[in-house]
Design an enzyme around this catalytic site. Structure first.
Site, PDB file in Angstrom:
ATOM      1  N   ILE A  39       8.488  50.575  45.826  1.00 14.41           N
ATOM      2  CA  ILE A  39       9.598  50.190  46.714  1.00 14.41           C
ATOM      3  C   ILE A  39      10.305  48.953  46.168  1.00 14.41           C
ATOM      4  O   ILE A  39      11.333  48.538  46.670  1.00 14.41           O
ATOM      5  CB  ILE A  39       9.144  49.928  48.180  1.00 14.41           C
ATOM      6  N   TYR A  82      -7.957  46.262  56.760  1.00 17.45           N
ATOM      7  CA  TYR A  82      -7.915  46.913  55.448  1.00 17.45           C
ATOM      8  C   TYR A  82      -9.137  47.814  55.259  1.00 17.45           C
ATOM      9  O   TYR A  82      -9.015  48.979  54.870  1.00 17.45           O
ATOM     10  CB  TYR A  82      -7.868  45.814  54.383  1.00 17.45           C
TER      11      TYR A  82
HETATM   12  N1  SER Z   1      -9.210  43.383  46.071  1.00 14.54           N
HETATM   13  C1  SER Z   1      -9.061  43.883  47.408  1.00 14.54           C
HETATM   14  C2  SER Z   1      -8.835  42.779  48.361  1.00 14.54           C
HETATM   15  O1  SER Z   1      -9.324  41.712  48.137  1.00 14.54           O
HETATM   16  C3  SER Z   1     -10.286  44.629  47.814  1.00 14.54           C
HETATM   17  O2  SER Z   1     -10.133  45.966  47.555  1.00 14.54           O
HETATM   18  O3  SER Z   1      -8.221  42.983  49.356  1.00 14.54           O
END
Ligand code: SER
Length: 317
Positions: A35, A143
């Site tokens: 993007i 996440y």
């Molecule tokens: N490197 C990523 C993070 O710190 C982990 O998958 O969010």
């Protein structure tokens, strides 16, 4: 001949993966998209287009028009940034994956999909040393929750619809070409850049926080090897553990001082410490080694030498 689509080509993994894929498959066959605008070598080295993976109509048109047979979907909001905008991050991380899985299900020409998962799928009650492939998974970050849900969807689309989606639980990835943005393991990249730029670094994790990390060339090789592996040899359709090396900020600092003796490090943990405290110290990746021959070639010493040399070169220009 395969035509490959890389989504998130301007990012930390994408910018290096595109270059490698173009070497293997030929420049014209690797479509880099993002993007935002990509770095010059990606723009000049082959096709690049602005593409928003959240726009499923644009996505499907692109895939059909360019007869795409492999998709690498790398776009995501990383752990630190996702905590700041939880619902937006959830939507971006999940909807983008669902768009890809649906296209792969519908368009017969799409043979394979790669989607990255992360050590963030684990949580505070997961065993933290040599975390097994199959174990307790109770992520406490947005996440991590999105990556765990994504893994379950990948497994579901494989079993239910035969979509050949392959995935790795990356540890923190260390690279000099493109810096990551908004992650918890970002410290392990920043530390090298700041060592060269300023000779000092204030770390947002404590000195003894152990996390698994992997040097980008090993991660790129692993990704391509997984995608090229015979489908019948793969036994994990959620995501493979990838271990790398377990390091602390203190240990990286010691290694950097072998090259820059005056390097000074201080510690000021922020909200990302609480995230790191729920992630594994080290990961058991024996399944990846058995099934498709994962091998790590860089250790902390070798990686540090290359990082500092390459960053010096880069900052000169
Ligand atoms: N490197 C990523 C993070 O710190 C982990 O998958 O969010």
């Amino acid at each position: 001949m395969d035509n490959i689509l890389v989504i998130g080509a301007a990012g930390q993994i994408g910018s290096e993966l595109v270059a490698e894929l173009r070497t293997i498959y030929g420049n014209a066959h690797v479509y880099a998209t993002d993007i935002k605008q990509a770095p010059p070598d990606i723009l000049e080295g082959g096709p690049f287009q602005i593409l928003d993976v959240m726009d499923d109509k644009q996505l499907i048109h692109f895939i059909i028009r360019h007869k795409i047979s492999q998709v690498y979907h790398l776009a995501a909001v990383l752990s630190g940034n996702a905590e700041k905008l939880p619902t937006q991050a959830w939507r971006i991380n999940m909807d983008s994956l669902m768009n890809i899985l649906e296209v792969a299900k519908m368009v017969e020409e799409v043979k394979k999909v790669f989607w990255p998962s992360s050590i963030a799928v684990f949580g505070p009650t997961t065993p933290r040393h040599e975390t097994p492939q199959r174990t307790v998974m109770d992520p406490v970050t947005v996440y991590g929750i999105s990556k765990l849900a994504g893994e379950r969807w990948c497994d579901y689309y494989f079993k239910k619809f035969g979509v050949d989606v392959r995935s790795l639980r990356y540890p923190g990835l260390i690279s000099y070409k493109t810096e990551p943005g908004g992650g918890t393991t970002d410290y392990a990249v920043e530390i090298y850049f700041e060592a060269v730029r300023q000779g000092k670094y204030e770390c947002f994790l404590t000195e003894a926080t152990a996390l698994p990390v992997l040097f980008m060339p090993d991660a790129i090789t692993a990704t391509i090897n997984l995608m090229e592996a015979d489908r019948s040899s793969l036994t994990v359709h959620s995501s493979y553990n990838l271990g790398g090396m377990s390091v602390t900020p203190g240990e990286i600092a010691v290694e950097i001082r072998k090259h820059i003796p005056e390097f000074a490090i201080s510690y000021k943990p922020d909200f990302r410490q609480a995230i790191a405290d729920t992630w594994p110290h080290s990961v058991d990746d024996s399944k990846a080694r058995e099934d498709w021959g994962f091998a790590q070639t860089y250790d902390l010493e070798k990686m540090t030498g290359i990082m500092l040399k390459e960053i010096r070169e880069k900052l000169k220009t």
